[in-house]
Design an enzyme around this catalytic site. Structure first.
Site, PDB file in Angstrom:
ATOM      1  N   ASN A  11       0.877  -1.177   0.000  1.00 41.30           N
ATOM      2  CA  ASN A  11       0.000   0.000   0.000  1.00 41.30           C
ATOM      3  C   ASN A  11       0.909   1.220   0.000  1.00 41.30           C
ATOM      4  O   ASN A  11       1.638   1.465   0.964  1.00 41.30           O
ATOM      5  CB  ASN A  11      -0.922  -0.008   1.230  1.00 41.30           C
ATOM      6  CG  ASN A  11      -1.804   1.231   1.291  1.00 41.30           C
ATOM      7  OD1 ASN A  11      -1.364   2.324   0.953  1.00 41.30           O
ATOM      8  ND2 ASN A  11      -3.042   1.065   1.729  1.00 41.30           N
ATOM      9  N   GLU A  38      -3.993   1.780  -2.885  1.00 40.59           N
ATOM     10  CA  GLU A  38      -4.144   3.207  -2.555  1.00 40.59           C
ATOM     11  C   GLU A  38      -3.335   4.082  -3.488  1.00 40.59           C
ATOM     12  O   GLU A  38      -2.498   4.868  -3.045  1.00 40.59           O
ATOM     13  CB  GLU A  38      -3.794   3.485  -1.088  1.00 40.59           C
ATOM     14  CG  GLU A  38      -5.031   3.611  -0.216  1.00 40.59           C
ATOM     15  CD  GLU A  38      -4.819   4.447   1.034  1.00 40.59           C
ATOM     16  OE1 GLU A  38      -4.097   3.996   1.934  1.00 40.59           O
ATOM     17  OE2 GLU A  38      -5.400   5.549   1.111  1.00 40.59           O
ATOM     18  N   ASP A 150      -3.892  -4.913   0.984  1.00 41.98           N
ATOM     19  CA  ASP A 150      -4.151  -4.306   2.282  1.00 41.98           C
ATOM     20  C   ASP A 150      -5.519  -4.795   2.722  1.00 41.98           C
ATOM     21  O   ASP A 150      -6.533  -4.304   2.234  1.00 41.98           O
ATOM     22  CB  ASP A 150      -4.111  -2.780   2.150  1.00 41.98           C
ATOM     23  CG  ASP A 150      -4.439  -2.083   3.471  1.00 41.98           C
ATOM     24  OD1 ASP A 150      -4.734  -2.789   4.465  1.00 41.98           O
ATOM     25  OD2 ASP A 150      -4.409  -0.836   3.499  1.00 41.98           O
ATOM     26  N   ASN A 152      -6.704  -4.602   5.728  1.00 36.61           N
ATOM     27  CA  ASN A 152      -7.221  -3.775   6.825  1.00 36.61           C
ATOM     28  C   ASN A 152      -7.800  -4.619   7.956  1.00 36.61           C
ATOM     29  O   ASN A 152      -8.777  -4.213   8.611  1.00 36.61           O
ATOM     30  CB  ASN A 152      -8.231  -2.748   6.307  1.00 36.61           C
ATOM     31  CG  ASN A 152      -7.578  -1.414   5.968  1.00 36.61           C
ATOM     32  OD1 ASN A 152      -6.749  -0.909   6.733  1.00 36.61           O
ATOM     33  ND2 ASN A 152      -7.929  -0.847   4.831  1.00 36.61           N
ATOM     34  N   ASP A 221      -1.372  -6.241   6.073  1.00 34.67           N
ATOM     35  CA  ASP A 221      -1.128  -6.511   4.648  1.00 34.67           C
ATOM     36  C   ASP A 221      -0.727  -7.979   4.522  1.00 34.67           C
ATOM     37  O   ASP A 221       0.185  -8.441   5.217  1.00 34.67           O
ATOM     38  CB  ASP A 221      -0.025  -5.594   4.128  1.00 34.67           C
ATOM     39  CG  ASP A 221      -0.404  -4.125   4.273  1.00 34.67           C
ATOM     40  OD1 ASP A 221      -1.010  -3.579   3.347  1.00 34.67           O
ATOM     41  OD2 ASP A 221      -0.110  -3.547   5.352  1.00 34.67           O
ATOM     42  N   ASP A 250       2.782   4.788   4.812  1.00 31.69           N
ATOM     43  CA  ASP A 250       2.619   4.276   6.177  1.00 31.69           C
ATOM     44  C   ASP A 250       2.623   2.745   6.214  1.00 31.69           C
ATOM     45  O   ASP A 250       2.610   2.169   7.304  1.00 31.69           O
ATOM     46  CB  ASP A 250       1.372   4.862   6.862  1.00 31.69           C
ATOM     47  CG  ASP A 250       0.122   4.855   6.009  1.00 31.69           C
ATOM     48  OD1 ASP A 250       0.202   4.527   4.806  1.00 31.69           O
ATOM     49  OD2 ASP A 250      -0.956   5.175   6.541  1.00 31.69           O
ATOM     50  N   HIS A 251       2.681   2.104   5.054  1.00 34.86           N
ATOM     51  CA  HIS A 251       2.785   0.644   4.982  1.00 34.86           C
ATOM     52  C   HIS A 251       4.154   0.233   4.448  1.00 34.86           C
ATOM     53  O   HIS A 251       4.771   0.952   3.659  1.00 34.86           O
ATOM     54  CB  HIS A 251       1.743   0.068   4.011  1.00 34.86           C
ATOM     55  CG  HIS A 251       0.319   0.261   4.440  1.00 34.86           C
ATOM     56  ND1 HIS A 251      -0.473  -0.780   4.856  1.00 34.86           N
ATOM     57  CD2 HIS A 251      -0.456   1.373   4.490  1.00 34.86           C
ATOM     58  CE1 HIS A 251      -1.683  -0.323   5.141  1.00 34.86           C
ATOM     59  NE2 HIS A 251      -1.701   0.985   4.935  1.00 34.86           N
TER      60      HIS A 251
END
Length: 264
Positions: A11, A38, A150, A152, A221, A250-251
Site C-alpha cells: 500500500n 491506494e 491491504d 485492513n 497486509d 505508512d505501509h
DNA sequence: ATGGTTGCTTAGCAA
C-alpha cells in the site's frame, strides 16, 4: 529454470507521491509481481509510461483521489478483471485480478471501516462478504490462486502491538476477523504464518506520533494462497526498510517467494 | 485522551 517467483504487495498511499519509492523497490527487491494499493489517482493520470519505459506491464483499476489498485510485472498480465464479477457497480476501485506466471493474482484494497459503529464499517463487512462470494463462484481452491493486498484486518494478537488497546476496535474486531477467516475457510492459507509463528512483525505503522520508530504497528497486509501455491512457498516476509525511507508510505511491502512447480 | 500525521484538494475528508 529453478528461479523462484517473487510476489509482493504494498500500500503506497498515493502512487504519484511514492513513484520513486516504487521504482527503487522494483530495482532492489526485483519482484516478479508487485501488487499496489491506494494509488489515489485516476487511471488516465497514472505515471504508466515510467513503468513501460522500464519494461514493466501495468494493469490498474483506479479512481480520482481515493482507493485504486494496480499490478506491475515484467511478465505479461492476461485476463485482467476489475471489480466484482457480474455484480452491480462498486463506485470504489478496490479490486483487480490478472493471471501472471501461471497464477491467478487477486489484488485487493479492503475498506478501512473507520469505526465499528459507522456506515463505513458496515460497507467493509459487506465488501468482505462479497469477496467471499467472488472466491466461491469464480475461483477454485485447487487452482494456483493468490489473494493479497491491504486487508485492513489484523488476524490475531500477534499482529497487534497493543492487543488490549485494540480489542474490539476497527482492524481488530471479531466480525472483521470472521469475514477474513471465511476466505481462509474457502481454501486459502496465510503464507506469512507458514514461516513465522512469532508476534511483533508488522506491515503498517501510524504516521502520527512516530509509530514506526516506536514499533507501534499492525500486520494488516497479507498474502494468502491456495494449497498448490502454499506447498511451493519458500519464504514470506515484511520488508520494513521502505517504511524508513524519506517521505514513506505508512505501509511496508510484504513479499513471498514460490518455487516453480504449481503449473498443471 | 477524539489528539496526532499525511495526501488530495484546497477546508475537509479519508486513512
Amino acid at each position: 529454470m529453478h528461479t523462484p517467483i517473487a510476489i509482493a504487495t504494498w500500500n503506497v498511499n498515493s502512487l504519484r507521491s511514492r513513484l520513486q519509492h516504487v521504482h527503487r523497490f522494483l530495482r532492489e527487491a526485483s519482484p516478479d509481481v508487485l501488487c499496489l494499493q491506494e494509488l489515489k489517482c485516476a487511471d488516465k493520470d497514472l505515471p504508466a509510461e515510467s513503468f513501460r519505459a522500464r519494461g514493466y506491464h501495468l494493469a490498474s483499476a483506479c479512481q480520482k483521489t481515493y482507493n485504486g489498485v494496480a499490478i506491475v510485472s515484467p511478465w505479461e498480465l492476461t485476463d485482467v478483471s476489475t471489480g466484482f464479477s457480474g455484480g452491480e457497480d462498486d463506485p470504489q476501485a478496490r479490486l483487480i485480478a490478472a493471471t501472471v506466471c501461471g497464477i491467478r493474482v487477486i489484488n485487493v484494497y479492503v475498506p478501512n471501516g473507520d469505526q465499528v459503529d459507522s456506515d463505513k464499517y458496515a460497507y467493509k463487512l459487506d465488501w468482505m462478504a462479497r469477496l467471499r462470494n467472488e472466491l466461491k463462484h469464480h475461483h477454485a481452491p485447487a487452482l494456483p490462486t493468490l489473494l493479497c493486498g491491504d486487508f485492513n484486518v489484523a488476524m490475531d494478537d500477534r499482529d497487534v502491538y497493543d492487543p488490549p488497546a485494540w480489542a474490539g476496535r476497527v482492524l481488530c474486531s471479531d466480525p472483521e476477523r470472521a469475514a477474513a477467516r471465511a476466505w481462509l475457510e474457502w481454501g486459502l492459507e496465510d503464507v506469512f504464518r507458514i514461516h513465522h509463528n512469532e508476534g511483533g512483525i508488522y506491515s503498517w505503522w501510524d504516521y502520527r506520533g512516530g509509530g514506526f520508530e516506536a514499533g507501534r504497528g499492525l500486520r494488516i497486509d497479507h498474502i494468502w494462497v491456495t494449497p498448490p501455491l502454499a506447498a511451493r512457498c519458500a519464504t514470506c516476509d515484511v520488508l520494513p526498510e521502505p517504511r524508513g525511507w524519506e517521505k514513506p508510505s505508512d505501509h511496508a511491502p510484504v513479499m513471498a517467494l514460490f518455487e516453480p512447480g504449481w503449473k498443471p
